[in-house]
Enzyme design. Structure first.
Site, PDB file in Angstrom:
ATOM      1  CG  HIS A 114      27.503 -31.125 -42.240  1.00 28.25           C
ATOM      2  ND1 HIS A 114      26.311 -31.290 -41.583  1.00 28.25           N
ATOM      3  CD2 HIS A 114      28.343 -32.067 -41.763  1.00 28.25           C
ATOM      4  CE1 HIS A 114      26.433 -32.286 -40.725  1.00 28.25           C
ATOM      5  NE2 HIS A 114      27.646 -32.776 -40.811  1.00 28.25           N
ATOM      6  CG  ASP A 137      34.873 -36.420 -43.176  1.00 26.04           C
ATOM      7  OD1 ASP A 137      33.647 -36.270 -43.272  1.00 26.04           O
ATOM      8  OD2 ASP A 137      35.411 -37.241 -42.415  1.00 26.04           O
TER       9      ASP A 137
HETATM   10  C1  SDX Z   1      30.049 -36.393 -42.569  1.00 28.86           C
HETATM   11  O1  SDX Z   1      25.360 -36.137 -40.958  1.00 28.86           O
HETATM   12  C2  SDX Z   1      26.472 -35.951 -40.342  1.00 28.86           C
HETATM   13  O2  SDX Z   1      26.517 -35.351 -39.328  1.00 28.86           O
HETATM   14  C3  SDX Z   1      27.702 -36.481 -41.046  1.00 28.86           C
HETATM   15  C4  SDX Z   1      28.996 -36.150 -40.340  1.00 28.86           C
HETATM   16  C5  SDX Z   1      29.068 -36.880 -39.024  1.00 28.86           C
HETATM   17  O3  SDX Z   1      29.852 -36.445 -38.168  1.00 28.86           O
HETATM   18  O4  SDX Z   1      28.455 -37.963 -38.911  1.00 28.86           O
HETATM   19  O5  SDX Z   1      29.123 -34.769 -40.127  1.00 28.86           O
HETATM   20  C6  SDX Z   1      30.208 -36.630 -41.129  1.00 28.86           C
HETATM   21  O6  SDX Z   1      29.564 -37.268 -43.251  1.00 28.86           O
HETATM   22  C7  SDX Z   1      30.449 -35.040 -43.140  1.00 28.86           C
HETATM   23  C8  SDX Z   1      30.158 -34.946 -44.670  1.00 28.86           C
HETATM   24  C9  SDX Z   1      31.278 -35.680 -45.402  1.00 28.86           C
HETATM   25  N1  SDX Z   1      30.956 -35.760 -46.842  1.00 28.86           N
HETATM   26  C10 SDX Z   1      31.646 -35.023 -47.741  1.00 28.86           C
HETATM   27  O7  SDX Z   1      32.518 -34.204 -47.451  1.00 28.86           O
HETATM   28  C11 SDX Z   1      31.271 -35.340 -49.200  1.00 28.86           C
HETATM   29  C12 SDX Z   1      31.139 -34.032 -49.962  1.00 28.86           C
HETATM   30  N2  SDX Z   1      29.963 -33.350 -49.441  1.00 28.86           N
HETATM   31  C13 SDX Z   1      28.717 -33.531 -50.161  1.00 28.86           C
HETATM   32  O8  SDX Z   1      28.520 -34.751 -50.759  1.00 28.86           O
HETATM   33  C14 SDX Z   1      27.528 -32.883 -49.478  1.00 28.86           C
HETATM   34  O9  SDX Z   1      27.919 -31.637 -49.098  1.00 28.86           O
HETATM   35  C15 SDX Z   1      26.868 -33.567 -48.298  1.00 28.86           C
HETATM   36  C16 SDX Z   1      26.400 -34.934 -48.667  1.00 28.86           C
HETATM   37  C17 SDX Z   1      27.783 -33.639 -47.151  1.00 28.86           C
HETATM   38  C18 SDX Z   1      25.677 -32.713 -47.892  1.00 28.86           C
HETATM   39  O10 SDX Z   1      24.864 -32.634 -48.964  1.00 28.86           O
HETATM   40  P1  SDX Z   1      23.546 -31.703 -48.921  1.00 28.86           P
HETATM   41  O11 SDX Z   1      23.520 -30.770 -47.791  1.00 28.86           O
HETATM   42  O12 SDX Z   1      22.404 -32.632 -49.096  1.00 28.86           O
HETATM   43  O13 SDX Z   1      23.758 -30.807 -50.142  1.00 28.86           O
HETATM   44  P2  SDX Z   1      23.103 -31.141 -51.499  1.00 28.86           P
HETATM   45  O14 SDX Z   1      23.630 -32.472 -51.950  1.00 28.86           O
HETATM   46  O15 SDX Z   1      21.621 -30.945 -51.361  1.00 28.86           O
HETATM   47  O16 SDX Z   1      23.713 -29.998 -52.403  1.00 28.86           O
HETATM   48  C19 SDX Z   1      23.222 -28.662 -52.335  1.00 28.86           C
HETATM   49  C20 SDX Z   1      23.995 -27.952 -53.433  1.00 28.86           C
HETATM   50  C21 SDX Z   1      23.962 -28.717 -54.748  1.00 28.86           C
HETATM   51  O17 SDX Z   1      24.172 -27.746 -55.771  1.00 28.86           O
HETATM   52  P3  SDX Z   1      22.887 -27.300 -56.664  1.00 28.86           P
HETATM   53  O18 SDX Z   1      22.211 -28.596 -57.160  1.00 28.86           O
HETATM   54  O19 SDX Z   1      21.990 -26.545 -55.686  1.00 28.86           O
HETATM   55  O20 SDX Z   1      23.452 -26.470 -57.755  1.00 28.86           O
HETATM   56  O21 SDX Z   1      25.379 -27.890 -53.039  1.00 28.86           O
HETATM   57  C22 SDX Z   1      26.143 -28.649 -53.964  1.00 28.86           C
HETATM   58  C23 SDX Z   1      25.180 -29.587 -54.683  1.00 28.86           C
HETATM   59  O22 SDX Z   1      25.681 -29.898 -55.964  1.00 28.86           O
HETATM   60  N3  SDX Z   1      27.131 -29.368 -53.164  1.00 28.86           N
HETATM   61  C24 SDX Z   1      28.398 -29.521 -53.517  1.00 28.86           C
HETATM   62  C25 SDX Z   1      28.992 -30.206 -52.466  1.00 28.86           C
HETATM   63  N4  SDX Z   1      28.083 -30.460 -51.517  1.00 28.86           N
HETATM   64  C26 SDX Z   1      26.928 -29.950 -51.957  1.00 28.86           C
HETATM   65  N5  SDX Z   1      29.059 -29.125 -54.643  1.00 28.86           N
HETATM   66  C27 SDX Z   1      30.363 -29.448 -54.674  1.00 28.86           C
HETATM   67  N6  SDX Z   1      31.025 -30.094 -53.693  1.00 28.86           N
HETATM   68  C28 SDX Z   1      30.380 -30.498 -52.580  1.00 28.86           C
HETATM   69  N7  SDX Z   1      31.023 -31.144 -51.622  1.00 28.86           N
END
Ligand code: SDX
Length: 392
Positions: free
Chosen positions: A270, A328
């Site tokens: 998140h 989710d």
């Molecule tokens: C919702 O904003 C809100 O409040 C949204 C929400 C709401 O109620 O409206 O809470 C609802 O949208 C919840 C999120 C649902 N999405 C998912 O579950 C999709 C999977 N999650 C990711 O795509 C991700 O975690 C995000 C988009 C939710 C958050 O991304 P961030 O905080 O920007 O994290 P990032 O993309 O900057 O990643 C940081 C690191 C990276 O690794 P490195 O490059 O540092 O090595 O964490 C890794 C990313 O690769 N990473 C993940 C990951 N999420 C981040 N690796 C594997 N699986 C994941 N899910």
């Protein structure tokens, strides 16, 4: 009140905003709707009462709640002309594509809410939108399955009405399971609002131009559809289906850690919560309760989800990146147990989040309107002169 981010002393963005609706402390895992902790609301309140709270800022008196519920009930039907929009969709159109199109089309039907300075008109829009979104979502479900649309029954509560409009058929009686309705009610409370998430910010951005509010909500639905946002609940179930059995969990998680193209642990991570999503904690317990009631406590996908969570939470890769289950991760398992198909998971999220969207729109337009204008950091070419084609 400081700007969201500043690249250098002379450059600040203007995409921060002030709001009194929802407070999140991402490190402490705190989520308050108008000051009330979401776990207390999930335990003691109802979605329609929480909708009133988020809209108006205070918990309603018994008479105010009764009046609000009656007003919502009065707006549940959709114009017969709106129903004809569904004829234009192919049967296999994703329900979110239908919601985006049909909600946007409501702006062609309603002009009595164009003066957003008038609190009464803002109320009519809010009540109409909250009332009609379940009817439109249920119609999208019926379209997909080729069944006749079912009219709302206003003697039913909000979530029972939705289940009736989705699962009733003219050929036989259908009795809404009150436990199933209550399960939806709790999920909708937890999804009602979440501060400046991507879809709510989209609604505010669109609304800040003074556009028709139904068109602004339609832009929020489009943003929510993405798998990184509200589409994640659908993506979680697809991920669980692809993994198959709990013994395959470690192999899948290794692919995530190896950053195999397109492999993410959906339902984890998140942008704001960097320790735990308080909603996920409530939904996990809710999931066990609902599946036990439905006699599905041994659901293989629940078992797989718990295994994934157990292995990921003990793995440094996920701990270092502060990746925990979000709202989710378990919600889709409950929706599926309630008989809701995977392509209807994000419409469920949209129904709940409509409360937050209309509340944020209303809060924004009740102040002097200032168009949103995010800034950028320019990364392109330096200034240069044109070269005629014969000299290139
Ligand atoms: C919702 O904003 C809100 O409040 C949204 C929400 C709401 O109620 O409206 O809470 C609802 O949208 C919840 C999120 C649902 N999405 C998912 O579950 C999709 C999977 N999650 C990711 O795509 C991700 O975690 C995000 C988009 C939710 C958050 O991304 P961030 O905080 O920007 O994290 P990032 O993309 O900057 O990643 C940081 C690191 C990276 O690794 P490195 O490059 O540092 O090595 O964490 C890794 C990313 O690769 N990473 C993940 C990951 N999420 C981040 N690796 C594997 N699986 C994941 N899910």
């Amino acid at each position: 009140k400081e700007d969201v981010f500043t690249y250098d002393p002379g450059f600040t963005s203007t995409c921060s905003c002030e709001s009194a609706i929802t407070y999140i402390d991402g490190d402490a895992g705190v989520l308050l709707y108008r000051g009330y902790p979401v776990d207390q609301l999930a335990e003691h309140s109802s979605f329609i009462e929480v909708a009133y709270l988020i809209l108006y800022g205070e918990l309603p008196s018994p008479s105010a709640l009764e009046e609000f519920e009656a007003s919502i009930s009065r707006h549940t039907m959709i114009n017969e002309g709106v129903k004809r929009f569904f004829d234009g969709f192919y049967y296999d159109a994703h329900p979110m594509s239908m919601l985006t199109g049909v909600v946007g089309a409501l702006s062609a039907f309603y002009h009595d809410t164009s003066n957003s300075k008038d609190a009464k008109q803002r109320d009519i829009f809010a009540h109409r939108m909250i009332a009609k979104i379940p009817t439109i979502a249920a119609a999208a479900y019926k379209k997909y399955f080729g069944q006749p649309f079912m009219y709302p029954q206003n003697n039913l509560d909000y979530c029972s009405n939705l289940l009736h409009m989705m699962f009733s058929v003219p050929a036989e009686p259908y009795e809404v399971d009150p436990i199933a309705a209550k399960a939806l009610d709790v999920l909708f409370i937890l999804h009602a609002d979440h501060e400046q998430n991507a879809s709510t910010s989209t609604v505010r951005m669109a609304g800040s131009t003074g556009t028709n509010p139904y068109a602004a909500i339609s832009s929020g639905i489009a943003a929510l559809w993405g798998p990184a946002h509200g589409g994640a609940n659908e993506a979680v179930l697809k991920m669980l289906e692809e993994i198959g059995t709990p013994d395959k969990a470690p192999e899948f998680l290794q692919k995530v850690k190896d950053k195999v193209e397109g492999v993410r642990l959906m339902g984890f991570g998140h942008r704001v919560y960097k320790n735990f999503d308080p909603r996920a904690t409530i939904i996990r317990e809710h999931c066990h309760r609902v599946l036990k009631h439905l006699g599905k406590e041994n659901d293989p996908q629940l078992e797989l989800a718990m295994k994934l969570e157990e292995v990921a939470l003990s793995d440094d890769y996920f701990k270092e990146r502060k990746l925990y289950p979000n709202v989710d991760f378990y919600s889709g398992i409950i929706y599926k147990a309630l008989g809701i198909p995977v392509n209807m998971f994000t419409p469920m999220f949209a129904i709940a989040r409509t409360v937050g969207w209309v509340a944020h729109w209303s809060e924004m337009v009740s102040e002097p309107l200032k168009i949103a204008r995010p800034r950028q950091v320019y990364m392109g070419a330096d200034k240069r002169d044109y070269v005629t084609v014969d000299k290139r």
